[in-house]
Motif scaffolding. Structure first.
Motif, PDB file in Angstrom:
ATOM      1  N   GLY A 141       0.855  -1.219   0.073  1.00 58.28           N
ATOM      2  CA  GLY A 141       0.083   0.000  -0.061  1.00 58.28           C
ATOM      3  C   GLY A 141       0.857   1.422  -0.086  1.00 58.28           C
ATOM      4  O   GLY A 141       0.486   2.408  -0.334  1.00 58.28           O
ATOM      5  N   LEU A 142       2.076   1.097   0.291  1.00 60.20           N
ATOM      6  CA  LEU A 142       3.119   2.360   0.280  1.00 60.20           C
ATOM      7  C   LEU A 142       3.828   2.258  -0.896  1.00 60.20           C
ATOM      8  O   LEU A 142       4.605   3.410  -1.001  1.00 60.20           O
ATOM      9  N   GLY A 143       3.496   1.561  -1.810  1.00 55.50           N
ATOM     10  CA  GLY A 143       4.245   1.654  -3.046  1.00 55.50           C
ATOM     11  C   GLY A 143       5.605   0.694  -3.087  1.00 55.50           C
ATOM     12  O   GLY A 143       6.528   1.264  -3.881  1.00 55.50           O
ATOM     13  N   ALA A 164       2.033   4.689  -4.486  1.00 51.98           N
ATOM     14  CA  ALA A 164       2.831   5.626  -3.777  1.00 51.98           C
ATOM     15  C   ALA A 164       2.019   7.032  -3.833  1.00 51.98           C
ATOM     16  O   ALA A 164       1.868   7.929  -3.133  1.00 51.98           O
ATOM     17  N   GLY A 216      -2.428   6.476  -1.358  1.00 56.76           N
ATOM     18  CA  GLY A 216      -1.943   5.594  -0.032  1.00 56.76           C
ATOM     19  C   GLY A 216      -3.019   5.051   0.799  1.00 56.76           C
ATOM     20  O   GLY A 216      -4.177   5.400   0.147  1.00 56.76           O
ATOM     21  N   TYR A 272       9.798   4.367   6.040  1.00 56.47           N
ATOM     22  CA  TYR A 272       9.844   3.251   5.003  1.00 56.47           C
ATOM     23  C   TYR A 272       9.591   3.593   3.797  1.00 56.47           C
ATOM     24  O   TYR A 272      10.353   3.636   2.554  1.00 56.47           O
ATOM     25  N   ILE A 286      12.070   4.222   0.266  1.00 51.78           N
ATOM     26  CA  ILE A 286      11.847   3.360  -0.880  1.00 51.78           C
ATOM     27  C   ILE A 286      11.601   4.012  -2.127  1.00 51.78           C
ATOM     28  O   ILE A 286      11.879   3.635  -3.295  1.00 51.78           O
ATOM     29  N   HIS A 287      11.017   5.226  -2.068  1.00 56.15           N
ATOM     30  CA  HIS A 287      10.731   6.175  -3.260  1.00 56.15           C
ATOM     31  C   HIS A 287      11.956   7.269  -3.161  1.00 56.15           C
ATOM     32  O   HIS A 287      11.655   8.049  -4.370  1.00 56.15           O
ATOM     33  N   ARG A 296       2.433   7.085   8.430  1.00 59.61           N
ATOM     34  CA  ARG A 296       3.101   6.317   7.506  1.00 59.61           C
ATOM     35  C   ARG A 296       2.908   6.425   6.027  1.00 59.61           C
ATOM     36  O   ARG A 296       3.766   6.639   5.091  1.00 59.61           O
ATOM     37  N   ALA A 297       1.473   6.665   6.052  1.00 56.20           N
ATOM     38  CA  ALA A 297       0.809   6.677   4.538  1.00 56.20           C
ATOM     39  C   ALA A 297       1.121   8.173   4.054  1.00 56.20           C
ATOM     40  O   ALA A 297       1.384   8.094   2.767  1.00 56.20           O
ATOM     41  N   THR A 355       4.724   9.462   2.216  1.00 54.84           N
ATOM     42  CA  THR A 355       5.335   9.351   0.892  1.00 54.84           C
ATOM     43  C   THR A 355       4.368  10.389  -0.046  1.00 54.84           C
ATOM     44  O   THR A 355       4.616  10.366  -1.034  1.00 54.84           O
TER      45      THR A 355
END
Lengths: 490, 265
Positions: free
Chosen positions: A378-380, B98, B101, B120, B124-125, B174-175, B178
């Motif tokens: 869900g976070l990609g 991304a 979310g 996190y 990753i992005h 967290r969501a 990003t």
């Protein structure tokens, strides 16, 4: 009465008790099942249980105890003079046993009659000849005390067997009567049978536990015996393993360190092979494989776990060894002299451990909650990012536990090492040299003619004990880690 | 239809963020979502309500292609995010997620520290150039998740050690770390007590300033409290979609009225 018949007789009494108890209970309720506290079969089972269980228990105890009692009574009859130089009471008693068996067999074959066999005044030399004629193994000429002891042994043995039969049967009948008296409508037979079943299950569980304790005790006593004959400090710290079978003690060097080094080195190679392959296989199976592939691949992988280790040993010797030799042997770099080496055994053992690691890790990875995967996707995050950063860290304690369990299997493995690693105890860093392990040396110290009083043979128990302590420690550590991990998600 | 024309008028005044047309979802042989048309507006809280099994969560999971992770699930129809079809071949579902979310029913912090949980996504992005920037992103996300004051002294304690309500706010932080454009929430308060629920609802109302929020909920009071638009799903159909006040005071479909008055469910 032979034991088999005795057992059948007791079971027969129990069966009669079942039928009688059932009908007695029914009769006491006037034939109406509804008026009984329990179903009729429970009353029958209650009687059968009371008839059979105490009698059979007594039988077992008697069979275990009787030889000790009889031996104790007979061995008093053997004078010191009969025990010759270099012999001991045990050997003389073995002679007594053989003689008494010979007497019984000769009587059974009709060569001598019962009276002759029992005659206390019989001439030992005549008796020896007669027994030899009867084809019974009697090593040397019997002496008077031995013959007398044998006759006494035989008499005690026979009368003991008769008393046992009588007592067991009386006990069975007493149980039968006790049970039948209880077979009344208001008796709570159901609850009594329930307790009986519980006792049966407890007995089964305690046999397993007691056996473990027995194994440990047998190791401990022999280990203590070994340390009386051989200094413990040398055993644990000497860098040499050089047992000699010619002399007793003194000339042998029995240091565990070279063996432990070989064990740990081979286990290390095995884990280096098994852990990455097993772990990657587990990740593939649990995260990437479609259900169809998984349904086929997982059982196939687990077939590896069912192959006997001796077959892995052959594989090591016939396939892995020659391949390694052609790559690292004298023709090329010259690191490897023979097929047997740490690498040969380690690689074969690693292959053996792959299904072990992968199957356990697969279960652990599957136990990671789906919600964590969803959260990461869900976070990609991609699949491999999710595995690397979320799933494996979450599963890590369990995976470490699986690896420790695999390690303790590697340490205890024997056949692959015997065939693949060689027999030379050596402290070396070269993984292409032959070395040997604790388990392989236990085998070689105890196979063939071994005198159980010498440190060279007893060292096997000390080695086994050390191995037991190491693997037990690893297993406890693994279980502790796995359990701690499980608490997180429940 | 009356409510459709109302919808058209609204679309003119606010930007449409996501528009779905003729969406069908199949789970194996089950037809879970039937012909759903919906326009979700930017900077608005949209609530999906309906009885259990009506397909509201399934539809929500279509909006960020989370259904792709389920093998037997098949989606047809068009879902456009800012006019771009998200089921287009060229769209990378990983990149899409991304942008859209998601917060789940049960709080699902990773077994990492609070800091690493929030960092996190940005990591990753590649959203942060260095540690200082990452620290800033984490702090901002935790502040917007209304949990900064509670955790600022223990950023390196495990996220799983927080209480249920704190965990859920951590997951929201967290969501949003990003920088998504849309935030999907699948019954975010169903595992929380009333106090934690009130905190999360307040947070949702604040998030409306910058995001389009879609929330699935079983509580009609919650839908009435936090949302501006409400969609009622029943047996895989979108029965009615309108302003929340209209749905709860003057629904046009008898099924909607029955549901909000508690007669079907």
């Amino acid at each position: 009465m032979p034991v088999l018949w005795l057992v059948l007789a007791v079971l027969g009494i129990a069966l009669v008790g079942y039928v009688l108890g059932r009908s007695l209970a029914l009769a006491s309720a006037g034939g109406e099942i509804r008026n009984l506290h329990s179903l009729p079969s429970y009353y029958g089972s209650n009687v059968a249980m009371k008839a059979a269980v105490p009698a059979l228990l007594l039988l077992v105890v008697w069979l275990i105890v009787q030889p000790f009692v009889v031996n104790g009574m007979v061995s008093g009859m053997i004078p010191e003079s009969e025990i010759s130089e270099g012999s001991n009471l045990g050997l003389v008693m073995a002679e007594v046993h053989r003689t008494s068996e010979g007497l019984s067999n000769a009587v059974a074959a009709g060569i001598i009659d019962e009276d002759t066999a029992r005659n206390p005044g019989a001439d030992p030399e005549t008796m020896t000849d007669r027994l030899k004629d009867a084809g019974q193994v009697v090593t040397s000429t019997l002496t008077a005390p031995i013959l007398a002891a044998a006759q006494r042994y035989r008499a005690l043995h026979d009368s003991g067997a008769w008393i046992m039969s009588g007592v067991v049967l009386v006990l069975a009948l007493a149980g039968l009567i006790w049970g039948l008296r209880e077979s009344q409508a208001e008796f709570r037979a159901r609850n009594t049978v329930e307790q009986g079943i519980r006792a049966l299950l407890i007995a089964a569980a305690s046999i397993a536990v007691l056996t473990t304790i027995g194994i440990v005790l047998s190791l401990i006593f022999n280990t203590i015996e070994f340390f009386r004959l051989y200094p413990a400090a040398e055993f644990f710290f000497s860098l040499n393993w050089a047992p000699s079978f010619s002399g007793r003690g003194g000339s042998s060097e029995l240091g565990i360190i070279p063996l432990l080094w070989g064990t740990l080195y081979i286990s290390f190679v095995a884990l280096v092979v098994a852990v990455p392959v097993g772990l990657f296989a587990a990740v593939y199976l649990s995260e990437y494989a479609t259900p169809k592939v998984r349904a086929i691949a997982k059982p196939l992988l687990e077939v590896l776990a069912g192959i006997p280790t001796i077959v892995y040993g052959l594989f090591a010797l016939l396939t892995i060894g020659p391949i390694l030799l052609s790559v690292f042997g004298d023709d090329t770099v010259g690191w490897m002299q023979g097929q047997r080496a740490v690498m040969t055994a380690g690689i074969a053992m690693g292959i053996m451990l792959i299904p072990f690691v992968s199957s356990l890790s697969d279960d652990i990875i599957n136990a990671v909650p789906q919600s964590l995967r969803d959260g990461s996707y869900g976070l990609g995050a991609t699949k491999s990012e999710t595995i690397k950063q979320v799933i494996l860290p979450a599963a890590l304690p369990g995976i470490v536990g699986a690896i420790l369990l695999a390690a303790s299997r590697a340490i205890g493995e024997t056949m692959i090492v015997v065939l693949g690693a060689g027999a030379a105890a050596r402290l070396s860093l070269n993984p292409f040299e032959a070395m040997t392990t604790v388990t392989a040396k236990i085998v070689s110290q105890l196979t063939g003619d071994s005198d159980f009083a010498s440190p060279e043979a007893l060292v096997a128990f000390a080695l086994g004990m050390s191995l037991f302590v190491i693997t037990l420690g690893l297993n406890v550590l693994a279980l502790y880690i796995v359990r701690k991990y499980r608490e997180q998600y429940e | 239809m009356n409510d459709m024309s109302l919808l058209e008028r609204r679309v003119d005044t606010k930007d449409t963020k996501i528009s779905a047309r003729k969406v069908q979802v199949f789970y194996g042989d089950t037809h879970a979502i039937k012909d759903v048309d919906v326009d979700i507006q930017d900077k608005t809280v949209t609530a999906f309500i309906g009885p259990s099994g009506c397909g509201k969560s399934t539809f929500l999971r279509c909006l960020n292609r989370m259904n792709d992770t389920i093998d037997i699930c098949r989606v047809t129809g068009d879902i456009m995010l800012d006019g771009e079809d998200i089921y287009d071949r060229r769209v990378d579902p990983v990149q899409l997620r991304a942008k859209v979310g998601m917060v789940f029913q049960k709080p699902n912090p990773f077994p990492k520290s609070i800091y690493d949980n929030v960092a996190y996504g940005p990591k990753i992005h590649g959203l942060a150039k260095n540690k200082a920037e990452l620290d800033e992103i984490v702090e901002k996300a935790l502040r917007r998740g209304a949990i900064w004051n509670e955790v600022k002294d223990r950023l390196h304690a495990p996220g799983t050690g927080l209480s249920g309500g704190q965990q859920q706010r951590l997951c929201i932080a967290r969501a949003i770390a990003t920088e998504p454009e849309v935030l999907l929430m699948d019954e975010p308060c169903s595992a929380l007590d009333p106090i934690a629920t009130a905190q999360v609802e307040e947070l949702i109302d604040e998030l409306r300033q910058s995001y389009s929020v879609v929330i699935v909920t079983h509580s009609m009071q919650q839908a009435a409290r936090v949302s501006q638009k409400t969609a009622f799903f029943h047996l895989g159909n979108l029965v009615e979609y309108d302003d929340t006040s209209t749905i709860f005071t003057n629904p046009s479909d008898p099924r909607t009225e029955s549901y909000i008055t508690g007669r079907i469910g």
